[in-house]
Design an enzyme around this catalytic site. Structure first.
Site, PDB file in Angstrom:
ATOM      1  N   GLY A 102      87.033  22.800  -4.627  1.00 21.91           N
ATOM      2  CA  GLY A 102      85.605  22.580  -4.677  1.00 21.91           C
ATOM      3  C   GLY A 102      84.919  23.256  -5.855  1.00 21.91           C
ATOM      4  O   GLY A 102      85.532  24.005  -6.635  1.00 21.91           O
ATOM      5  N   HIS A 103      83.622  23.008  -5.984  1.00 17.75           N
ATOM      6  CA  HIS A 103      82.837  23.532  -7.102  1.00 17.75           C
ATOM      7  C   HIS A 103      82.769  25.058  -7.062  1.00 17.75           C
ATOM      8  O   HIS A 103      82.732  25.677  -6.002  1.00 17.75           O
ATOM      9  CB  HIS A 103      81.423  22.948  -7.071  1.00 17.75           C
ATOM     10  CG  HIS A 103      80.669  23.272  -5.822  1.00 17.75           C
ATOM     11  ND1 HIS A 103      80.805  22.533  -4.662  1.00 17.75           N
ATOM     12  CD2 HIS A 103      79.781  24.244  -5.539  1.00 17.75           C
ATOM     13  CE1 HIS A 103      80.024  23.044  -3.727  1.00 17.75           C
ATOM     14  NE2 HIS A 103      79.396  24.086  -4.226  1.00 17.75           N
TER      15      HIS A 103
END
Length: 363
Positions: free
Chosen positions: A258-259
């Site tokens: 994920g980010h």
């Protein structure tokens, strides 16, 4: 691919015995090996298959009696499985990508390709992208604007590299891998049910349905040297700062990062692992298959998680974790053993209740 037994042993830093001039053209399991194959009899239990095959040479374990195994030549390595890394590299025929730039490739005039770069059919390279020496970009790949791909990169078919992604040397990406997709970041005008559940541990209160607003990903992805990304794996770009992957990290297929995640050096991220946003992972961490890691957590150096572990809290360095929620492996196994004993315990309690009931009736 033809090599003598001696050439292979020299390349692997191993010892060649017997007819070291014997030519090997492939590798095979002992039972299916032909006369030109190097049999992979790296353990005594594997060597039992040599009698079923026709191999004249084999990679065997230290201390094995190669002559008693009926071989004409042998290669002995202190750690045969490690020798497999070099051996497989020597024998790999590759994907047959043709050198040079395919006429159907679309390369922006502002892109910069260094020497000996190979670009496959229908690949698109965006403006100001930089491709390092001897990179191999397979067919139907995409490299976005201002992206940097280091020397010796090897992209299999259908790899997507987003704009402003920076990748170090010797990067390998398997088919369908994506680096630099936008992060999964959404917000509601007022505090949402999800946020309230986290604070109240389940009580939603008077929540109302709301639409989600998208938070754009302004950051990029920075990847170190010698990283490999498995098929259909994804690394999302950061919201403001970059998502960062250290040197030597290896991802299996279908991993999702994920980010804003930061991963240290020399980690193994196995198949179907999911790491939620803004989590930090140390060096030499191994996340077993289907491990899930919640957001905004920290996992220390040398942590190992077993398959399907769900990490919901920070993990100190050196821990081996298992289960849902994740706990120390020893504690989890103890709990599991206790759980398996519950049916017997229930039977014993029921028998005890029955005995007490009968005793009271007889009084």
């Amino acid at each position: 691919m033809s090599h003598t037994v001696q050439q292979i042993a020299t390349a692997l830093g191993a010892t060649a015995l017997g007819d070291t001039g014997l030519v090997v053209t492939g590798v095979a399991e002992p039972a299916s090996a032909g006369p030109g194959d190097l049999a992979l009899a790296m353990k005594p239990e594997f060597a039992a298959g040599l009698a079923q095959g026709q191999a004249r040479a084999a990679l065997i374990w230290d201390g094995a009696d190669w002559q008693a195994l009926g071989l004409s030549a042998a290669i002995i390595a202190p750690r045969p499985r490690y020798a497999m890394a070099g051996l497989s590299a020597m024998m790999d025929p590759g994907q047959g990508f043709v050198p040079g730039i395919h006429p159907s490739a679309v390369i922006d005039p502002a892109a910069r390709l260094e020497k000996d770069v190979s670009v496959g059919a229908l690949t698109v390279i965006g403006p100001r992208a930089q491709i390092g020496d001897s990179a191999v970009i397979g067919p139907q790949c995409f490299i976005g604007a201002d992206a940097v791909l280091g020397a010796g990169a090897y992209l299999r078919e259908g790899v997507r590299i987003g704009a402003r992604v920076v990748i170090g040397a010797r990067f390998i990406a398997q088919p369908g891998a994506v680096v630099g997709g936008d992060g999964f970041s959404f917000v509601t005008p007022e505090e949402s049910s999800v946020e309230r559940v986290r604070d109240t541990l389940g009580e939603q209160g008077e929540t109302s349905a709301q639409s989600y607003a998208r938070i754009h990903s302004l950051g990029g992805v920075t990847i170190g040297d010698d990283v490999e990304l498995g098929a259909n794996s994804c690394i999302d770009r950061g919201t403001v700062r970059d998502t960062v992957i250290g040197n030597g990290v290896k991802f299996d297929n279908l991993a999702q990062i994920g980010h804003n995640v930061a991963i240290g050096n020399d980690c193994l991220i196995c198949a179907q692992v999911g790491v939620a946003g803004s989590t930090r992972i140390g060096n030499n961490v191994v996340l077993g298959g289907q491990t899930g890691v919640s957001d905004n957590l920290f996992i220390g150096d040398n942590v190992i998680t077993g398959g399907a572990t769900k990490v919901l809290a920070n993990v100190p360095a050196g821990r081996v974790m298992l289960g849902y929620p994740a706990m120390k492996m020893a504690s989890h196994i103890e709990s599991y053993k206790a759980l398996r004993r519950l049916p017997r315990l229930f039977r014993d309690v029921a028998a005890l209740q029955k005995a007490v009931f009968k005793a009271r009736q007889s009084d």
